[in-house]
Design a protein around this motif. Structure first.
Motif, short mmCIF file in Angstrom:
data_model
loop_
_atom_site.label_atom_id
_atom_site.label_comp_id
_atom_site.label_asym_id
_atom_site.label_seq_id
_atom_site.Cartn_x
_atom_site.Cartn_y
_atom_site.Cartn_z
N GLU A 188 -53.55 9.16 44.48
CA GLU A 188 -53.83 7.77 44.83
C GLU A 188 -53.27 6.80 43.79
O GLU A 188 -52.83 5.69 44.13
CB GLU A 188 -55.33 7.55 44.99
CG GLU A 188 -55.91 8.17 46.25
CD GLU A 188 -57.37 7.79 46.45
OE1 GLU A 188 -57.90 7.01 45.65
OE2 GLU A 188 -57.96 8.27 47.45
N LEU A 189 -53.30 7.20 42.52
CA LEU A 189 -52.80 6.35 41.45
C LEU A 189 -51.28 6.40 41.31
O LEU A 189 -50.70 5.62 40.55
CB LEU A 189 -53.43 6.78 40.11
CG LEU A 189 -54.94 6.56 39.95
CD1 LEU A 189 -55.42 7.17 38.64
CD2 LEU A 189 -55.27 5.07 40.00
N GLY A 190 -50.67 7.31 42.04
CA GLY A 190 -49.23 7.47 41.91
C GLY A 190 -48.83 8.36 40.75
O GLY A 190 -47.63 8.46 40.41
N ASP A 191 -49.81 9.02 40.13
CA ASP A 191 -49.54 9.96 39.03
C ASP A 191 -49.19 11.33 39.59
O ASP A 191 -49.80 12.35 39.28
CB ASP A 191 -50.76 10.08 38.11
CG ASP A 191 -50.94 8.88 37.21
OD1 ASP A 191 -49.93 8.22 36.90
OD2 ASP A 191 -52.08 8.60 36.81
N THR A 192 -48.18 11.35 40.45
CA THR A 192 -47.85 12.59 41.14
C THR A 192 -47.19 13.62 40.23
O THR A 192 -47.07 14.78 40.59
CB THR A 192 -46.92 12.30 42.33
OG1 THR A 192 -45.79 11.55 41.87
CG2 THR A 192 -47.65 11.50 43.40
N GLY A 193 -46.80 13.20 39.05
CA GLY A 193 -46.19 14.15 38.12
C GLY A 193 -47.22 15.00 37.41
O GLY A 193 -46.89 16.03 36.83
N ILE A 194 -48.49 14.58 37.43
CA ILE A 194 -49.55 15.35 36.77
C ILE A 194 -50.04 16.41 37.74
O ILE A 194 -50.62 16.11 38.79
CB ILE A 194 -50.73 14.46 36.35
CG1 ILE A 194 -50.27 13.32 35.44
CG2 ILE A 194 -51.80 15.31 35.66
CD1 ILE A 194 -51.39 12.37 35.03
N LEU A 195 -49.81 17.66 37.40
CA LEU A 195 -50.29 18.77 38.23
C LEU A 195 -51.53 19.36 37.58
O LEU A 195 -51.51 19.74 36.41
CB LEU A 195 -49.21 19.84 38.37
CG LEU A 195 -47.87 19.38 38.95
CD1 LEU A 195 -46.94 20.57 39.13
CD2 LEU A 195 -48.06 18.65 40.28
N ILE A 196 -52.63 19.43 38.33
CA ILE A 196 -53.89 19.97 37.82
C ILE A 196 -54.38 21.06 38.75
O ILE A 196 -54.46 20.86 39.96
CB ILE A 196 -54.94 18.85 37.64
CG1 ILE A 196 -56.25 19.41 37.08
CG2 ILE A 196 -55.16 18.08 38.94
CD1 ILE A 196 -57.25 18.34 36.65
N ASN A 197 -54.70 22.21 38.19
CA ASN A 197 -55.16 23.33 38.99
C ASN A 197 -56.23 24.12 38.25
O ASN A 197 -56.35 24.05 37.02
CB ASN A 197 -53.98 24.27 39.30
CG ASN A 197 -52.96 23.66 40.23
OD1 ASN A 197 -53.20 23.53 41.43
ND2 ASN A 197 -51.82 23.26 39.69
N ALA A 198 -57.01 24.87 39.03
CA ALA A 198 -58.02 25.76 38.47
C ALA A 198 -57.46 27.18 38.44
O ALA A 198 -56.74 27.59 39.36
CB ALA A 198 -59.30 25.72 39.30
N ALA A 199 -57.79 27.91 37.38
CA ALA A 199 -57.26 29.26 37.20
C ALA A 199 -58.39 30.28 37.13
O ALA A 199 -59.41 30.05 36.46
CB ALA A 199 -56.43 29.34 35.93
N CYS A 200 -58.20 31.41 37.80
CA CYS A 200 -59.16 32.52 37.74
C CYS A 200 -58.52 33.66 36.95
O CYS A 200 -57.54 34.25 37.40
CB CYS A 200 -59.51 32.98 39.15
SG CYS A 200 -60.48 34.50 39.16
#
Length: 244
Positions: free
Chosen positions: A184-196
């Motif tokens: 929504e902020l246009g920060d599409t370069g920031i990739l955030i994920n959860a890791a198991c």
């Protein structure tokens, strides 16, 4: 010559966190070793440096606002930006945690580290991450955070837990919300994920796990090195996506 990638790993003085730092350092990255204990932190930094990793210590208690603010200031002074944040610090809260008998304080303390601590660190580091050409955030979750697996009869999801398992489900949900806001902020370069990382033998579980910390670290390293068109807001293990 390209700039050296800068990473911060919380809870990096031992176990999976240490191996994540070692894995990222093995790529030639400069790695901040975040930990509360000065003795353990500096021992980890010395061990990493002996192995050829460009490591530096970051005093960091994820439950303390002042500590987190100071950590961001240290990275600002040392590097001027942050490319990768791995939120690895976590606690189990101690067992047993049956819902009918658990002390509410146990739940509070567990969520304070495993969820609120992640939010606190992530938000403090965001100004530095936004200076990166390819910022990545990895939140270390657990298979016990999967509601699908928890509700599947016969699935191996560990003991009944009213604090630790729900804290990881909470963390997964927060990860999704960050991804939505970044879009929504246009920060599409920031990739955030959860890791198991899987069930790894660490002091968190009395070394009962069946995987090594190094094996558990592999998924974090993979998510930390995603290409620009990689996924965001997901939950992943070595074999692929983990069901929510």
């Amino acid at each position: 010559m390209s700039e050296q990638t800068i990473a911060l790993v919380t809870g990096a003085n031992k176990g999976i966190g240490y191996e994540i730092a070692a894995g990222l350092g093995g790529l030639g990255w400069r790695v901040g070793v975040g930990a509360r204990s000065e003795e353990r932190r500096e021992a980890a930094v010395a061990k990493l440096r002996a192995a050829g990793v460009d490591a530096f210590g970051v005093p960091l208690d994820v439950t303390d606002d002042a500590s987190v603010t100071a950590a961001a200031g240290l990275i600002e002074d040392r590097a001027g930006r942050l490319d990768v944040l791995v939120n690895n610090a976590g606690v189990t809260g101690g067992m047993p945690q049956t819902p009918t008998t658990v002390n509410p304080e146990t739940v509070r303390v567990t969520v304070e580290t495993n969820v609120i601590g992640v939010i606190r660190v992530t938000n403090a580091m965001l100004p530095l991450l936004r200076r990166s050409a390819a910022p990545r955030i990895v939140n270390m979750s657990s298979s016990v955070g999967s509601l699908t697996r928890q509700s599947t009869p016969g699935a191996e999801t560990g003991p009944i837990s009213a604090a630790y398992s729900p804290s990881k489900t909470f963390l997964n949900a927060v990860t999704v919300q960050y991804a939505k806001e970044f879009r929504e902020l246009g920060d599409t370069g920031i990739l955030i994920n959860a890791a198991c990382p899987g069930y790894c033998a660490t002091d968190l579980n009395g070394f009962r796990g069946v995987r090594t910390p190094e094996q558990g670290a592999a998924i974090a390293v993979r998510l930390a090195t995603l290409p620009d068109d990689g996924p965001t807001g997901g939950f992943f293990e070595d074999a692929g996506e983990v069901p929510w």
